[in-house]
Design an enzyme around this catalytic site. Structure first.
Site, short mmCIF file in Angstrom:
data_model
loop_
_atom_site.label_atom_id
_atom_site.label_comp_id
_atom_site.label_asym_id
_atom_site.label_seq_id
_atom_site.Cartn_x
_atom_site.Cartn_y
_atom_site.Cartn_z
N GLU A 179 -8.24 33.52 -33.52
CA GLU A 179 -9.60 32.97 -33.57
C GLU A 179 -9.73 32.29 -34.93
O GLU A 179 -9.70 32.95 -35.97
CB GLU A 179 -10.62 34.10 -33.41
CG GLU A 179 -11.92 33.65 -32.76
CD GLU A 179 -12.75 32.74 -33.67
OE1 GLU A 179 -13.28 31.73 -33.19
OE2 GLU A 179 -12.84 33.06 -34.88
N CYS B 187 -2.07 26.37 -31.94
CA CYS B 187 -3.42 26.65 -31.43
C CYS B 187 -4.41 26.79 -32.60
O CYS B 187 -4.74 25.80 -33.23
CB CYS B 187 -3.41 27.89 -30.54
SG CYS B 187 -4.89 28.06 -29.50
N ARG C 144 -12.31 22.18 -31.27
CA ARG C 144 -12.08 23.59 -30.91
C ARG C 144 -12.44 23.83 -29.45
O ARG C 144 -13.39 23.26 -28.93
CB ARG C 144 -12.93 24.51 -31.79
CG ARG C 144 -12.62 24.43 -33.27
CD ARG C 144 -13.62 25.22 -34.10
NE ARG C 144 -13.44 26.65 -33.99
CZ ARG C 144 -14.24 27.46 -33.34
NH1 ARG C 144 -15.31 26.98 -32.72
NH2 ARG C 144 -14.02 28.76 -33.29
N ILE D 66 -4.41 28.57 -24.46
CA ILE D 66 -5.34 29.70 -24.48
C ILE D 66 -6.53 29.35 -25.37
O ILE D 66 -6.38 29.27 -26.59
CB ILE D 66 -4.66 30.99 -24.97
CG1 ILE D 66 -3.43 31.32 -24.12
CG2 ILE D 66 -5.64 32.15 -24.97
CD1 ILE D 66 -2.62 32.48 -24.64
N ARG D 67 -7.66 29.09 -24.76
CA ARG D 67 -8.84 28.60 -25.53
C ARG D 67 -8.39 27.50 -26.49
O ARG D 67 -8.73 27.52 -27.67
CB ARG D 67 -9.51 29.74 -26.30
CG ARG D 67 -10.23 30.76 -25.44
CD ARG D 67 -10.95 31.78 -26.29
NE ARG D 67 -12.00 31.17 -27.10
CZ ARG D 67 -12.65 31.80 -28.08
NH1 ARG D 67 -12.33 33.04 -28.38
NH2 ARG D 67 -13.60 31.19 -28.75
N HIS E 74 1.12 27.21 -27.03
CA HIS E 74 1.83 28.37 -27.56
C HIS E 74 3.29 28.39 -27.10
O HIS E 74 3.64 29.06 -26.13
CB HIS E 74 1.16 29.67 -27.09
CG HIS E 74 -0.19 29.91 -27.66
ND1 HIS E 74 -0.41 30.67 -28.79
CD2 HIS E 74 -1.42 29.52 -27.24
CE1 HIS E 74 -1.70 30.72 -29.05
NE2 HIS E 74 -2.34 30.03 -28.13
N GLU F 241 5.66 29.99 -28.34
CA GLU F 241 6.22 31.33 -28.51
C GLU F 241 6.04 32.20 -27.26
O GLU F 241 6.67 33.26 -27.15
CB GLU F 241 5.59 32.02 -29.73
CG GLU F 241 4.18 32.55 -29.55
CD GLU F 241 3.08 31.50 -29.68
OE1 GLU F 241 1.90 31.88 -29.71
OE2 GLU F 241 3.41 30.29 -29.74
#
Length: 226
Positions: free
Chosen positions: A61, A93, A123, A159-160, A203, A205
């Protein structure tokens, strides 16, 4: 430590830092570099050493990460470290958000940023947590292909996720966009590079595809050769 060793720091505040660690070691092995790699945890200003060759800022976040960095007096150390073009930085991210010079859709009062990339990042560009998804990312930089039969896309985990909505300098290179079949806007930029700074909205990873971690290590190796 030998002079040829490569120290990679991972900012361990939030996100998949253990997954990044695993992927870096796997990528290093495929490149014949595993014996040279040393991975270090970065959680305080003293950990941001000139001896680090690379730094990964994982997801999480971004507002929380920014507050942690500010409260622990890490911002100036990170900014000074990144300004040295022999230091390679990669943000994924939320890490991409932190490395942007400007952001959109930020919370009231704004948020602390590290900066370094001449881009504007939005964002939660694709929506909130429930709108997380996995889609094909079209790779624009052919240096990510080590063999002729490697596909020109990457299965990106979002993811977001943020997105780059504006590039404000010709120094920024677009490395990847969402494939046309996966987005109403085929021009959505999801990976960029500016000199020694790499940023991805997704992401890598969380996948078995090691191309982005290999690319990051190759950036480090090329600087060390220079």
């Amino acid at each position: 430590m030998e002079a040829s060793s490569i120290r990679v720091g991972i900012l361990e505040i939030q996100g998949g830092f253990s997954e990044h660690r695993t992927a870096i070691l796997k990528a290093a092995e495929t490149l014949g570099m595993k014996e040279k790699i040393e991975i270090l945890s970065v959680r305080k200003a003293a950990d941001i050493s000139p001896a680090l060759s690379g730094l990964i800022i994982p997801g999480g976040e971004s507002t929380t990460m920014g507050l942690f960095i500010s409260r622990n007096n890490m911002a100036s150390s990170l900014q000074e470290w990144i300004q040295d073009e022999k230091h390679i930085t990669w943000g994924t991210c939320a890490g991409l958000i932190m490395l942007a010079n400007e952001t959109e859709k930020q919370k009231i009062g704004g948020q602390p940023l590290i900066g370094g990339l001449d881009i504007v990042v939005s964002r939660n560009y694709f929506g909130r947590q429930v709108n997380s998804f996995q889609e094909k990312v079209k790779i624009m930089d052919k240096s990510l292909f080590s063999e002729a039969n490697i596909p020109d896309h990457f299965e990106g985990v979002f993811i977001r996720a943020p997105a780059v909505v504006k590039v404000t300098s010709p120094k920024v290179t677009t490395l990847a966009v969402l494939s046309q079949s996966c987005s109403d806007n085929p021009g959505v930029i999801v990976a960029v590079r500016q000199k020694n700074i790499l940023g991805t909205a997704f992401h890598p990873e969380l996948t078995e595809d090691l191309r982005w971690h290999s690319y990051f290590l190759k950036m480090i190796a090329s600087v060390q050769v220079d």
